[in-house]
Design a protein around this motif. Structure first.
Motif, PDB file in Angstrom:
ATOM      1  N   GLU A   1     121.596  12.903  10.208  1.00 34.54           N
ATOM      2  CA  GLU A   1     120.180  12.857   9.859  1.00 34.54           C
ATOM      3  C   GLU A   1     119.308  13.267  11.046  1.00 34.54           C
ATOM      4  N   ALA A   2     119.732  12.895  12.270  1.00 31.16           N
ATOM      5  CA  ALA A   2     118.991  13.334  13.450  1.00 31.16           C
ATOM      6  C   ALA A   2     119.076  14.847  13.613  1.00 31.16           C
ATOM      7  N   GLU A   3     120.222  15.434  13.258  1.00 29.76           N
ATOM      8  CA  GLU A   3     120.352  16.893  13.305  1.00 29.76           C
ATOM      9  C   GLU A   3     119.407  17.550  12.300  1.00 29.76           C
ATOM     10  N   LEU A   4     119.271  16.938  11.129  1.00 30.12           N
ATOM     11  CA  LEU A   4     118.324  17.458  10.150  1.00 30.12           C
ATOM     12  C   LEU A   4     116.901  17.372  10.681  1.00 30.12           C
ATOM     13  N   ALA A   5     116.581  16.277  11.363  1.00 27.68           N
ATOM     14  CA  ALA A   5     115.241  16.151  11.949  1.00 27.68           C
ATOM     15  C   ALA A   5     115.003  17.233  13.000  1.00 27.68           C
ATOM     16  N   ALA A   6     116.015  17.492  13.825  1.00 31.09           N
ATOM     17  CA  ALA A   6     115.877  18.550  14.821  1.00 31.09           C
ATOM     18  C   ALA A   6     115.685  19.912  14.157  1.00 31.09           C
ATOM     19  N   ARG A   7     116.354  20.117  13.025  1.00 27.73           N
ATOM     20  CA  ARG A   7     116.187  21.390  12.305  1.00 27.73           C
ATOM     21  C   ARG A   7     114.761  21.518  11.761  1.00 27.73           C
ATOM     22  N   TRP A   8     114.233  20.420  11.224  1.00 26.06           N
ATOM     23  CA  TRP A   8     112.840  20.454  10.752  1.00 26.06           C
ATOM     24  C   TRP A   8     111.894  20.745  11.912  1.00 26.06           C
ATOM     25  N   ALA A   9     112.165  20.141  13.054  1.00 23.61           N
ATOM     26  CA  ALA A   9     111.302  20.362  14.210  1.00 23.61           C
ATOM     27  C   ALA A   9     111.347  21.825  14.649  1.00 23.61           C
ATOM     28  N   SER A  10     112.527  22.431  14.608  1.00 25.02           N
ATOM     29  CA  SER A  10     112.644  23.835  15.010  1.00 25.02           C
ATOM     30  C   SER A  10     111.906  24.758  14.059  1.00 25.02           C
ATOM     31  N   LEU A  11     111.729  24.315  12.814  1.00 25.80           N
ATOM     32  CA  LEU A  11     110.998  25.121  11.836  1.00 25.80           C
ATOM     33  C   LEU A  11     109.501  24.834  11.855  1.00 25.80           C
ATOM     34  N   GLY A  12     109.080  23.930  12.729  1.00 26.30           N
ATOM     35  CA  GLY A  12     107.660  23.617  12.843  1.00 26.30           C
ATOM     36  C   GLY A  12     107.214  22.434  12.018  1.00 26.30           C
ATOM     37  N   SER A  13     108.126  21.825  11.262  1.00 28.18           N
ATOM     38  CA  SER A  13     107.762  20.674  10.441  1.00 28.18           C
ATOM     39  C   SER A  13     107.955  19.404  11.273  1.00 28.18           C
ATOM     40  N   LEU A  14     107.070  19.196  12.227  1.00 28.74           N
ATOM     41  CA  LEU A  14     107.221  18.082  13.161  1.00 28.74           C
ATOM     42  C   LEU A  14     106.963  16.739  12.504  1.00 28.74           C
ATOM     43  N   LYS A  15     106.104  16.739  11.510  1.00 23.90           N
ATOM     44  CA  LYS A  15     105.826  15.481  10.820  1.00 23.90           C
ATOM     45  C   LYS A  15     107.083  14.939  10.164  1.00 23.90           C
ATOM     46  N   ASN A  16     107.828  15.814   9.466  1.00 19.62           N
ATOM     47  CA  ASN A  16     109.074  15.373   8.835  1.00 19.62           C
ATOM     48  C   ASN A  16     110.078  14.909   9.873  1.00 19.62           C
ATOM     49  N   ALA A  17     110.161  15.641  10.989  1.00 22.96           N
ATOM     50  CA  ALA A  17     111.107  15.277  12.036  1.00 22.96           C
ATOM     51  C   ALA A  17     110.782  13.908  12.618  1.00 22.96           C
ATOM     52  N   LEU A  18     109.523  13.683  12.921  1.00 27.97           N
ATOM     53  CA  LEU A  18     109.137  12.393  13.503  1.00 27.97           C
ATOM     54  C   LEU A  18     109.350  11.253  12.528  1.00 27.97           C
ATOM     55  N   GLU A  19     109.141  11.495  11.240  1.00 31.80           N
ATOM     56  CA  GLU A  19     109.379  10.454  10.243  1.00 31.80           C
ATOM     57  C   GLU A  19     110.842  10.027  10.251  1.00 31.80           C
ATOM     58  N   VAL A  20     111.734  11.002  10.353  1.00 30.16           N
ATOM     59  CA  VAL A  20     113.164  10.679  10.379  1.00 30.16           C
ATOM     60  C   VAL A  20     113.506   9.896  11.642  1.00 30.16           C
ATOM     61  N   TYR A  21     113.039  10.382  12.782  1.00 27.78           N
ATOM     62  CA  TYR A  21     113.348   9.698  14.044  1.00 27.78           C
ATOM     63  C   TYR A  21     112.783   8.277  14.039  1.00 27.78           C
ATOM     64  N   GLU A  22     111.584   8.094  13.519  1.00 31.95           N
ATOM     65  CA  GLU A  22     110.989   6.766  13.507  1.00 31.95           C
ATOM     66  C   GLU A  22     111.751   5.835  12.577  1.00 31.95           C
ATOM     67  N   ARG A  23     112.204   6.353  11.445  1.00 36.15           N
ATOM     68  CA  ARG A  23     112.983   5.514  10.540  1.00 36.15           C
ATOM     69  C   ARG A  23     114.304   5.111  11.173  1.00 36.15           C
ATOM     70  N   LEU A  24     114.885   6.018  11.943  1.00 34.94           N
ATOM     71  CA  LEU A  24     116.132   5.715  12.623  1.00 34.94           C
ATOM     72  C   LEU A  24     115.915   4.921  13.914  1.00 34.94           C
ATOM     73  N   GLN A  25     114.658   4.784  14.329  1.00 36.99           N
ATOM     74  CA  GLN A  25     114.298   4.093  15.570  1.00 36.99           C
ATOM     75  C   GLN A  25     114.985   4.731  16.782  1.00 36.99           C
ATOM     76  N   MET A  26     115.012   6.048  16.795  1.00 37.28           N
ATOM     77  CA  MET A  26     115.546   6.800  17.930  1.00 37.28           C
ATOM     78  C   MET A  26     114.384   7.135  18.856  1.00 37.28           C
ATOM     79  N   TRP A  27     114.032   6.178  19.706  1.00 37.73           N
ATOM     80  CA  TRP A  27     112.828   6.315  20.519  1.00 37.73           C
ATOM     81  C   TRP A  27     112.970   7.406  21.577  1.00 37.73           C
ATOM     82  N   ALA A  28     114.147   7.581  22.100  1.00 40.74           N
ATOM     83  CA  ALA A  28     114.339   8.644  23.095  1.00 40.74           C
ATOM     84  C   ALA A  28     114.101  10.013  22.460  1.00 40.74           C
ATOM     85  N   GLU A  29     114.634  10.218  21.251  1.00 39.49           N
ATOM     86  CA  GLU A  29     114.442  11.502  20.575  1.00 39.49           C
ATOM     87  C   GLU A  29     112.979  11.716  20.203  1.00 39.49           C
ATOM     88  N   ILE A  30     112.289  10.630  19.837  1.00 44.01           N
ATOM     89  CA  ILE A  30     110.864  10.748  19.528  1.00 44.01           C
ATOM     90  C   ILE A  30     110.100  11.204  20.768  1.00 44.01           C
TER      91      ILE A  30
END
Length: 973
Positions: A515-544
């Motif tokens: 799921e973090a890889e999917l968030a990174a893929r969204w971020a690479s496509l410019g969809s940062l909102k979706n990426a941050l939502e995933v990271y926040e749900r996973l509580q991956m603060w370093a990645e955020i």
């Protein structure tokens, strides 16, 4: 050995049964059958599991030795000590039998716990039980039991190694801790223990956010122990072990070792495959077939061999039905279509000439007989292990080469071969889809499918693994992801045993990693909102924080990190305004498990070295990255002493980190600690033999190193002086420089290795040229090769400036002197050896480049004279004179310029006199003079220079010299 055959061997193989004891034990037979069916719950509820977990004796509440810190870990370790330990000096037969029975039971429980954890986090389907309730049922009945949060925190902390933490919300963490505790217990002695300990420790390493040196050492120790054991096993055991070891090597960056293991696995399995080209069309509007990359692969096994490799599979008379049955048709994840208006779904290969390329005849000849004639569009099915070999080959390419278009084009055919005609084992097919989505994510026309396919895989793993009885975490229940695609219906998904069959040969990502890889893929496509939502749900603060830093929003990134490490400045955490709070309070009393990493990220964001120091201390001085970051910080500020100290601390913890040794060596070079720099770079090339920069820096350190003990240090002489001395006395031996000759030879060998690895780096070749001259005697062959490579690399951009005139001059002098010493002079340029190499270098590489260098033409003229080619020599002198006289402004320039023109003119006149009347040696007029009008040409040259310089230089010394030379020409008629 995979779990299916391991359990089968326990029941049927008499040799193994004797070593394991109790072949006829009803309880053990039942447990083995349950494991074979994937019923891990029954194994974890067995009577021995009750003893191990404290259900039958006080464990959680009454035994003070097991309740103070790690709970489950300490309890299981304590119970294993009691069950497996023996106080008697010589145990009785009954005691030994009970101990061996308990060892087998413990092994089976660890096996069940490990694979239940993998099922819950990697493969699915969902567990039908709650691991917390199952393992901690005794604790739930005790009023003195610690809370669920405390238990999880202790288990997560137990998995921290060298300051590196696992994912803090990892589901079913208690299952993995149970398996790790059992398989790493020192008193457990069971056949197959090393294999399971290796798998458990490597899984532990993959669960960590960074490499842990302590785990790496344990993993490679078990690899060394297993290698001789597996070599005596079955062919399939060897193949699986080689693939597992290759994946371990790839994880740690040992690419050469990984490729060697993959090749050995292919040889052992008698599996043949090749990456080649075939004519075909890739787009809908393509009229002409062009060469397309494709992997041709075919199993070399026949029916009897298939039965030997897959004993549980019934094969038909030709073996094909057996393969298809083994592949499990219809039980695989959904592959999304491309649906592009230009690209075809699959390459349409030409049917003419077997789909060969334009050089098809040659290509077919180099293919083995087993691969010739294969239709690339309809290739035979493969066994699962053969599909695994192709996927490992694809990973080795991606791991070794840069992530560019060519690498992806080379990798995709391996994955396509697995998807189109490889194994349809659920997990193998899932891994192939994942690899394809990673490859296609960089192309505009395949990017959409790549993202949707990754989303489908996320749904498959994450949604399934959060839908069963294992979901006991309230956070997970509230934040469980929803499915973007419809979930598979009952009967469409594979069973747990099928998914786990090859899990250790795949290294599939966990659910949160996917799921973090999917968030990174969204971020690479410019969809940062979706990426941050995933990271926040996973509580991956370093990645955020890293995501915000990538957006150049360092303020928000620092705020996210500081919130995890520090308390609010003046109010309680629940009352702060997260948009304005800067978290400048005291450090939290209870830091998160990944606090060292967070401190390092904060240090990177604020460029504050104190954060790296704090990360180092928080980790108990075990987090090597903290010292690497500190060393990098000081190196950038040219504080090399502090940088070296930091990198020294880093390599003391992580001695297998190549980049740390390289950086430490670079700092030692700057500090002129050359002996220690040699040690560092030697270690670096031992760890990464393909690193050209390490080899190059090793050569520099060797050159600067002091002389060996006992070698007299004398005055350094320049190579020009030494060459002059050699010209005067062939037996002359140059004085020893301050570097010993051995160091220079070692440096030359290091640079040759660097040049072979980085063939297009002209700076390395320039260094090699310099070092080759410094050896005594000089390495002339290396000098020629280095000059040739420099010309090939730089000749097109800088022209003649890339030619080292001094080196060429000394080379020509050397070959002329060598020829004079031989019994057959003037034959050197026609015989193989240095003379021919120099002649070819001059004529093929240097002459076409010369445009404005008088000295180069002079050197070349001298070479032609030695070769007895007076016509070419005279032509070179003429070009040298034209170069000199074509320079603008010499008529009114400095006296030095005028003297140079006079010198060039006199040199040309001398050449006419000495060469003009000689007989030619080449061509149809070989017996005639080189030039019949040489006197006329010489007089014209002198008169032209006198005429152009009359106004400024008439009456000067050099003017009179030219007048005198002209008069001599007139009198010589």
């Amino acid at each position: 050995m995979d779990h299916e055959r391991l359990l089968k061997s326990l029941q049927e193989d008499s040799t193994v049964a004797r070593s394991w004891v109790y072949k006829d034990d009803a309880e053990l037979s039942t447990l083995i059958a349950k494991l074979h069916q994937g019923d891990f719950e029954s194994v974890l509820k067995s009577s021995f599991a009750g003893q191990l977990l404290g259900d039958q004796q006080d464990g959680w509440s009454t035994n003070s030795k097991t309740t103070d810190t790690d709970d489950l870990v300490r309890l299981v370790s304590h119970r294993l000590d009691q069950l497996l330990g023996s106080t008697a000096e010589k145990p009785t037969a009954s005691q030994e039998q009970n101990r061996r029975r308990d060892s087998i039971n413990a092994f089976l429980i660890g096996y069940a716990a490990l694979h239940a954890f993998l099922q819950a986090n990697v493969t699915g389907p969902p567990l039908q039980f709650s691991s917390e309730q199952l393992l901690f049922q005794r604790r739930h009945h005790s009023s003195a039991s610690p809370s669920d949060t405390e238990v999880r925190a202790r288990l997560i902390q137990f998995l921290v190694v060298d300051g590196v933490a696992v994912y803090s919300l990892m589901p079913a963490v208690e299952l993995f801790c149970l398996a790790k505790t059992i398989f790493n217990h020192p008193r457990l002695k069971v056949d197959g223990l090393e294999r399971m300990r290796l798998r458990t420790n490597f899984l532990h390493q993959r669960l960590l956010s960074e490499n842990a040196p302590a785990l790496q050492n344990l993993i490679y120790e078990d690899l060394e122990k297993l290698a001789p054991i597996i070599s005596n096993g079955s062919s399939e055991d060897k193949i699986e072990f080689l693939l597992e070891r290759a994946l371990i090597h790839l994880y740690y960056g040992y690419d050469q070792k990984a490729r060697a293991d993959i090749e050995s696995a292919a040889v052992e399995s008698r599996f043949e495959f090749v990456l080649t080209g075939r004519l075909g069309k890739r787009t809908r509007f393509q009229d002409k077939d062009i060469s397309q990359l494709v992997v041709l692969a075919k199993s070399a096994t026949k029916t009897d061999q298939a039965e030997e490799r897959e004993p549980s599979t019934a094969s038909g008379p030709d073996g094909s039905n057996g393969i298809e049955d083994k592949l499990g048709r219809g039980s695989k994840p959904k592959m999304l279509d491309l649906n592009d208006d230009t690209l075809l779904e699959t390459i349409s290969f030409s049917k003419d000439n077997g789909g060969a390329t334009k050089s098809g005849e040659k290509s077919e000849n180099v293919l083995s007989s087993n691969l010739q004639g294969i239709d690339p569009a309809n290739q035979p099915l493969l066994y699962p292990l053969e599909s695994l070999i192709l996927l490992a080959s694809a990973l080795s390419i991606t791991n070794t080469l840069p992530s560019d278009g060519l690498t992806r084009e080379e990798t995709l055919p391996y994955v396509t071969r697995v998807l189109d005609g490889g194994s349809s084992n659920w997990q193998i097919y899932t891994q192939a889809l994942l690899l394809r989505s990673r490859i296609e994510g960089y192309r505009s026309r395949t990017q959409e499918r790549a993202v949707f396919q990754l989303q489908a895989l996320v749904d498959q793993i994450i949604v399934e693994t959060t839908t069963g009885g294992s979901r006991s975490d309230e956070h997970e229940t509230q934040n469980a992801p929803t499915s973007f695609f419809p979930s598979p219906r009952s009967g469409e998904a594979a069973s747990a045993p099928e998914r786990l069959r090859y899990i250790h040969q795949l290294c599939s990502p966990t659910r949160w990693e996917l799921e973090a890889e999917l968030a990174a893929r969204w971020a690479s496509l410019g969809s940062l909102k979706n990426a941050l939502e995933v990271y926040e749900r996973l509580q991956m603060w370093a990645e955020i924080a890293l995501c915000y830093a990538g957006l150049e929003n360092d303020v928000k990134a620092r705020q996210v990190v500081k919130e995890q490490l520090f308390v609010a400045n003046a109010v309680a955490d629940e009352d702060v305004n997260e948009d304005t709070e800067v978290w400048r309070g005291e450090q939290r009393s209870s830091l998160p498990p990944d606090a060292p990493r967070l401190f390092c990220i904060l240090g990177d964001l604020e460029q504050d070295p104190s954060m790296y120091d704090r990360a180092w201390e928080v980790s108990g001085r075990r987090y090597a990255r903290a010292q690497r970051s500190l060393g990098k910080y000081y190196f950038a500020r040219r504080d090399y002493s502090r940088s070296a100290d930091a990198y020294e601390n880093s390599v003391m913890v992580d001695r297998l980190n190549h980049s740390s040794w390289f950086a430490l060596g670079s700092a030692r070079l700057q500090l002129e600690q050359f002996d220690r720099a040699v040690e560092c770079f030697t270690r670096a090339v031992q760890l990464e033999e393909q690193d050209a920069e390490s080899w190059s820096n090793l050569a520099v350190a060797l050159l600067e190193r002091g002389p060996d003990h006992g070698v007299e240090q004398t005055t350094t002489t320049s190579r020009e002086v030494d060459e002059q001395a050699e010209d005067e006395d062939p037996q002359h031996e140059p004085q020893t420089s301050r570097h010993s000759s051995r160091h220079k030879r070692d440096a030359l060998n290091a640079l040759k290795r660097a040049a072979s690895l980085k063939h297009d780096d002209w700076r390395i070749w320039q260094n090699l040229l310099t070092v080759a001259w410094s050896t005594r005697p000089p390495s002339y062959a290396d000098v020629v090769i280095a000059m040739q490579r420099i010309i090939e690399i730089r000749g097109g951009s800088v022209g003649e400036k890339c030619v080292d005139e001094d080196s060429l001059d000394m080379l020509v002098r050397h070959v002329v002197r060598l020829d004079a010493e031989t019994s057959q002079p003037n034959q050197g340029s026609t015989r193989p050896g240095l003379q021919r190499m120099v002649a070819e270098l001059v004529e093929k590489d240097i002459v076409p480049l010369i445009t404005s260098s008088r000295r180069l033409w002079q050197i070349i003229a001298r070479l032609f004279i030695w070769q007895r080619r007076p016509g070419l020599a005279l032509n070179a002198y003429e070009k040298a004179w034209r170069v000199a006289t074509s320079q603008p402004g010499w008529e009114t320039g400095t006296e030095k310029q005028w003297n140079g023109i006079v010198e060039a003119t006199v040199e040309l006149v001398d050449a006419y006199e000495s060469l003009g009347s000689m007989e030619g040696t080449n061509g149809a007029h070989a017996d005639t003079a080189v030039t019949t009008g040489w006197r006329f040409k010489a007089r014209n040259a002198v008169r032209g220079v006198l005429g152009r310089g009359r106004d400024s230089w008439e009456g000067s010394v050099e003017w009179d010299r030219l007048q005198e030379r002209l008069q001599q020409l007139k009198e010589s008629r």
